[in-house]
Scaffold this motif. Structure first.
Motif, PDB file in Angstrom:
ATOM      1  N   LEU A  14      34.236  36.558  47.499  1.00 49.99           N
ATOM      2  CA  LEU A  14      35.580  36.480  46.924  1.00 49.99           C
ATOM      3  C   LEU A  14      35.969  37.808  46.281  1.00 49.99           C
ATOM      4  O   LEU A  14      37.095  38.282  46.456  1.00 49.99           O
ATOM      5  CB  LEU A  14      35.680  35.348  45.899  1.00 49.99           C
ATOM      6  CG  LEU A  14      37.056  35.195  45.231  1.00 49.99           C
ATOM      7  CD1 LEU A  14      38.156  34.952  46.260  1.00 49.99           C
ATOM      8  CD2 LEU A  14      37.024  34.082  44.203  1.00 49.99           C
ATOM      9  N   LEU A  15      35.031  38.423  45.557  1.00 48.17           N
ATOM     10  CA  LEU A  15      35.322  39.738  44.967  1.00 48.17           C
ATOM     11  C   LEU A  15      35.709  40.752  46.045  1.00 48.17           C
ATOM     12  O   LEU A  15      36.668  41.518  45.878  1.00 48.17           O
ATOM     13  CB  LEU A  15      34.108  40.251  44.191  1.00 48.17           C
ATOM     14  CG  LEU A  15      33.945  39.747  42.768  1.00 48.17           C
ATOM     15  CD1 LEU A  15      32.603  40.172  42.203  1.00 48.17           C
ATOM     16  CD2 LEU A  15      35.084  40.218  41.891  1.00 48.17           C
TER      17      LEU A  15
ATOM     18  N   VAL B 126      30.749  31.306  36.141  1.00 49.99           N
ATOM     19  CA  VAL B 126      31.137  31.847  37.448  1.00 49.99           C
ATOM     20  C   VAL B 126      32.350  31.087  37.981  1.00 49.99           C
ATOM     21  O   VAL B 126      33.333  31.690  38.426  1.00 49.99           O
ATOM     22  CB  VAL B 126      29.971  31.759  38.465  1.00 49.99           C
ATOM     23  CG1 VAL B 126      30.471  31.873  39.900  1.00 49.99           C
ATOM     24  CG2 VAL B 126      28.952  32.847  38.206  1.00 49.99           C
ATOM     25  N   ASN B 127      32.292  29.782  37.914  1.00 53.94           N
ATOM     26  CA  ASN B 127      33.387  28.986  38.456  1.00 53.94           C
ATOM     27  C   ASN B 127      34.663  29.117  37.620  1.00 53.94           C
ATOM     28  O   ASN B 127      35.767  29.221  38.169  1.00 53.94           O
ATOM     29  CB  ASN B 127      32.963  27.530  38.600  1.00 53.94           C
ATOM     30  CG  ASN B 127      31.952  27.351  39.708  1.00 53.94           C
ATOM     31  OD1 ASN B 127      31.890  28.143  40.647  1.00 53.94           O
ATOM     32  ND2 ASN B 127      31.132  26.327  39.615  1.00 53.94           N
ATOM     33  N   ASP B 128      34.532  29.152  36.291  1.00 57.21           N
ATOM     34  CA  ASP B 128      35.711  29.312  35.428  1.00 57.21           C
ATOM     35  C   ASP B 128      36.345  30.690  35.619  1.00 57.21           C
ATOM     36  O   ASP B 128      37.566  30.815  35.739  1.00 57.21           O
ATOM     37  CB  ASP B 128      35.333  29.112  33.959  1.00 57.21           C
ATOM     38  CG  ASP B 128      34.984  27.673  33.621  1.00 57.21           C
ATOM     39  OD1 ASP B 128      35.230  26.767  34.459  1.00 57.21           O
ATOM     40  OD2 ASP B 128      34.447  27.448  32.508  1.00 57.21           O
ATOM     41  N   ALA B 129      35.507  31.736  35.643  1.00 56.82           N
ATOM     42  CA  ALA B 129      36.018  33.098  35.822  1.00 56.82           C
ATOM     43  C   ALA B 129      36.641  33.268  37.207  1.00 56.82           C
ATOM     44  O   ALA B 129      37.667  33.944  37.357  1.00 56.82           O
ATOM     45  CB  ALA B 129      34.902  34.117  35.602  1.00 56.82           C
ATOM     46  N   GLY B 130      36.026  32.661  38.211  1.00 54.22           N
ATOM     47  CA  GLY B 130      36.575  32.726  39.563  1.00 54.22           C
ATOM     48  C   GLY B 130      37.904  32.019  39.675  1.00 54.22           C
ATOM     49  O   GLY B 130      38.833  32.509  40.339  1.00 54.22           O
TER      50      GLY B 130
ATOM     51  N   ALA C  40      40.006  31.583  37.190  1.00 53.89           N
ATOM     52  CA  ALA C  40      40.982  32.396  36.461  1.00 53.89           C
ATOM     53  C   ALA C  40      41.425  33.599  37.295  1.00 53.89           C
ATOM     54  O   ALA C  40      42.618  33.917  37.353  1.00 53.89           O
ATOM     55  CB  ALA C  40      40.385  32.856  35.125  1.00 53.89           C
ATOM     56  N   LEU C  41      40.492  34.265  37.934  1.00 57.43           N
ATOM     57  CA  LEU C  41      40.825  35.419  38.768  1.00 57.43           C
ATOM     58  C   LEU C  41      41.647  34.994  39.979  1.00 57.43           C
ATOM     59  O   LEU C  41      42.675  35.599  40.293  1.00 57.43           O
ATOM     60  CB  LEU C  41      39.560  36.142  39.222  1.00 57.43           C
ATOM     61  CG  LEU C  41      39.749  37.312  40.188  1.00 57.43           C
ATOM     62  CD1 LEU C  41      40.629  38.395  39.576  1.00 57.43           C
ATOM     63  CD2 LEU C  41      38.392  37.874  40.606  1.00 57.43           C
ATOM     64  N   GLY C  42      41.194  33.943  40.666  1.00 58.84           N
ATOM     65  CA  GLY C  42      41.906  33.486  41.860  1.00 58.84           C
ATOM     66  C   GLY C  42      43.319  33.021  41.562  1.00 58.84           C
ATOM     67  O   GLY C  42      44.258  33.345  42.303  1.00 58.84           O
ATOM     68  N   ALA C  43      43.483  32.295  40.466  1.00 53.86           N
ATOM     69  CA  ALA C  43      44.816  31.813  40.105  1.00 53.86           C
ATOM     70  C   ALA C  43      45.737  32.985  39.746  1.00 53.86           C
ATOM     71  O   ALA C  43      46.911  33.014  40.142  1.00 53.86           O
ATOM     72  CB  ALA C  43      44.722  30.838  38.933  1.00 53.86           C
TER      73      ALA C  43
ATOM     74  N   ARG D 228      40.084  40.308  34.461  1.00 54.82           N
ATOM     75  CA  ARG D 228      39.625  39.075  35.114  1.00 54.82           C
ATOM     76  C   ARG D 228      38.557  39.369  36.167  1.00 54.82           C
ATOM     77  O   ARG D 228      37.589  38.634  36.304  1.00 54.82           O
ATOM     78  CB  ARG D 228      40.807  38.338  35.736  1.00 54.82           C
ATOM     79  CG  ARG D 228      41.708  37.727  34.691  1.00 54.82           C
ATOM     80  CD  ARG D 228      42.976  37.165  35.300  1.00 54.82           C
ATOM     81  NE  ARG D 228      43.917  36.781  34.278  1.00 54.82           N
ATOM     82  CZ  ARG D 228      44.220  35.521  33.972  1.00 54.82           C
ATOM     83  NH1 ARG D 228      43.666  34.528  34.631  1.00 54.82           N
ATOM     84  NH2 ARG D 228      45.088  35.267  33.024  1.00 54.82           N
ATOM     85  N   ARG D 229      38.735  40.455  36.902  1.00 50.23           N
ATOM     86  CA  ARG D 229      37.736  40.851  37.898  1.00 50.23           C
ATOM     87  C   ARG D 229      36.406  41.202  37.234  1.00 50.23           C
ATOM     88  O   ARG D 229      35.341  40.786  37.692  1.00 50.23           O
ATOM     89  CB  ARG D 229      38.256  42.047  38.695  1.00 50.23           C
ATOM     90  CG  ARG D 229      37.280  42.508  39.790  1.00 50.23           C
ATOM     91  CD  ARG D 229      37.490  43.940  40.181  1.00 50.23           C
ATOM     92  NE  ARG D 229      37.269  44.793  39.024  1.00 50.23           N
ATOM     93  CZ  ARG D 229      37.817  45.986  38.871  1.00 50.23           C
ATOM     94  NH1 ARG D 229      38.615  46.476  39.791  1.00 50.23           N
ATOM     95  NH2 ARG D 229      37.572  46.710  37.801  1.00 50.23           N
ATOM     96  N   ASP D 230      36.479  41.930  36.137  1.00 48.92           N
ATOM     97  CA  ASP D 230      35.258  42.310  35.426  1.00 48.92           C
ATOM     98  C   ASP D 230      34.547  41.089  34.843  1.00 48.92           C
ATOM     99  O   ASP D 230      33.315  41.028  34.846  1.00 48.92           O
ATOM    100  CB  ASP D 230      35.569  43.321  34.323  1.00 48.92           C
ATOM    101  CG  ASP D 230      35.992  44.685  34.883  1.00 48.92           C
ATOM    102  OD1 ASP D 230      35.809  44.923  36.097  1.00 48.92           O
ATOM    103  OD2 ASP D 230      36.516  45.495  34.086  1.00 48.92           O
ATOM    104  N   ARG D 231      35.311  40.131  34.339  1.00 49.94           N
ATOM    105  CA  ARG D 231      34.701  38.895  33.830  1.00 49.94           C
ATOM    106  C   ARG D 231      33.985  38.165  34.967  1.00 49.94           C
ATOM    107  O   ARG D 231      32.866  37.686  34.803  1.00 49.94           O
ATOM    108  CB  ARG D 231      35.777  37.988  33.221  1.00 49.94           C
ATOM    109  CG  ARG D 231      35.232  36.648  32.769  1.00 49.94           C
ATOM    110  CD  ARG D 231      36.314  35.710  32.301  1.00 49.94           C
ATOM    111  NE  ARG D 231      35.767  34.382  32.057  1.00 49.94           N
ATOM    112  CZ  ARG D 231      36.485  33.280  32.069  1.00 49.94           C
ATOM    113  NH1 ARG D 231      37.796  33.321  32.258  1.00 49.94           N
ATOM    114  NH2 ARG D 231      35.899  32.109  31.877  1.00 49.94           N
TER     115      ARG D 231
END
Length: 148
Positions: free
Chosen positions: A51-52, A98-102, A104-107, A122-125
């Motif tokens: 995803l990154l 991982v899932n929460d940060a992903g 947040a970044l994806g949204a 968000r990417r760094d998190r």
């Protein structure tokens, strides 16, 4: 007296054989569980990295539709396997991050017109969460593999 000795030796031998089978099957089941956990952790880590990379491809290379093609179902399946296969609080907390940060970044990325500083935060998190998850996975799996 010889008959009793023979009977006792037979019963003892049978008990030892049954105990050996039990211990062998238990060891095989444990090894299979560790193998499944390792596979699930590897899938989560690989999916996170994918995803990154896809977001980077859209952001830097301006390729369209890369994030939309990411396999969210596979990531969710691997996450569920980790949750089922371990009770380790550190690993489960790292998975949640991982899932929460992903999410947040994806949204944020999906909204379009991402502000650079917010995107980077968000990417760094998410990247830090991925590294923490890999570290926790290594710790848990290493502990399992060290046992005889």
């Amino acid at each position: 007296m010889n008959a009793w000795g023979t009977l006792l030796a037979t019963v003892t031998g049978a008990a030892i054989a049954l105990l050996g089978q039990y211990l062998s099957k238990r060891s095989e089941a444990r090894a299979k569980s560790v193998e499944l956990l390792m596979d699930a952790c590897a899938h989560v880590a690989a999916s996170t990295g994918d995803l990154l990379n896809r977001i980077w491809e859209e952001h830097v290379l301006r390729l369209e539709g890369r994030v939309a093609g990411w396999d969210l179902a596979n990531h969710r399946l691997a996450s569920a396997r980790v949750q089922i296969l371990t009770r380790d609080a550190g690993l489960l907390a790292a998975l949640r991050e991982v899932n929460d940060a992903g999410q947040a970044l994806g949204a944020y990325w999906g909204r379009g017109d991402a502000e650079e500083s917010e995107y980077q935060a968000r990417r760094d998190r998410y990247r830090a969460a991925m590294h923490a998850f890999i570290g926790q996975s290594s710790r848990v799996l290493g502990r399992h593999l060290e046992r005889p």
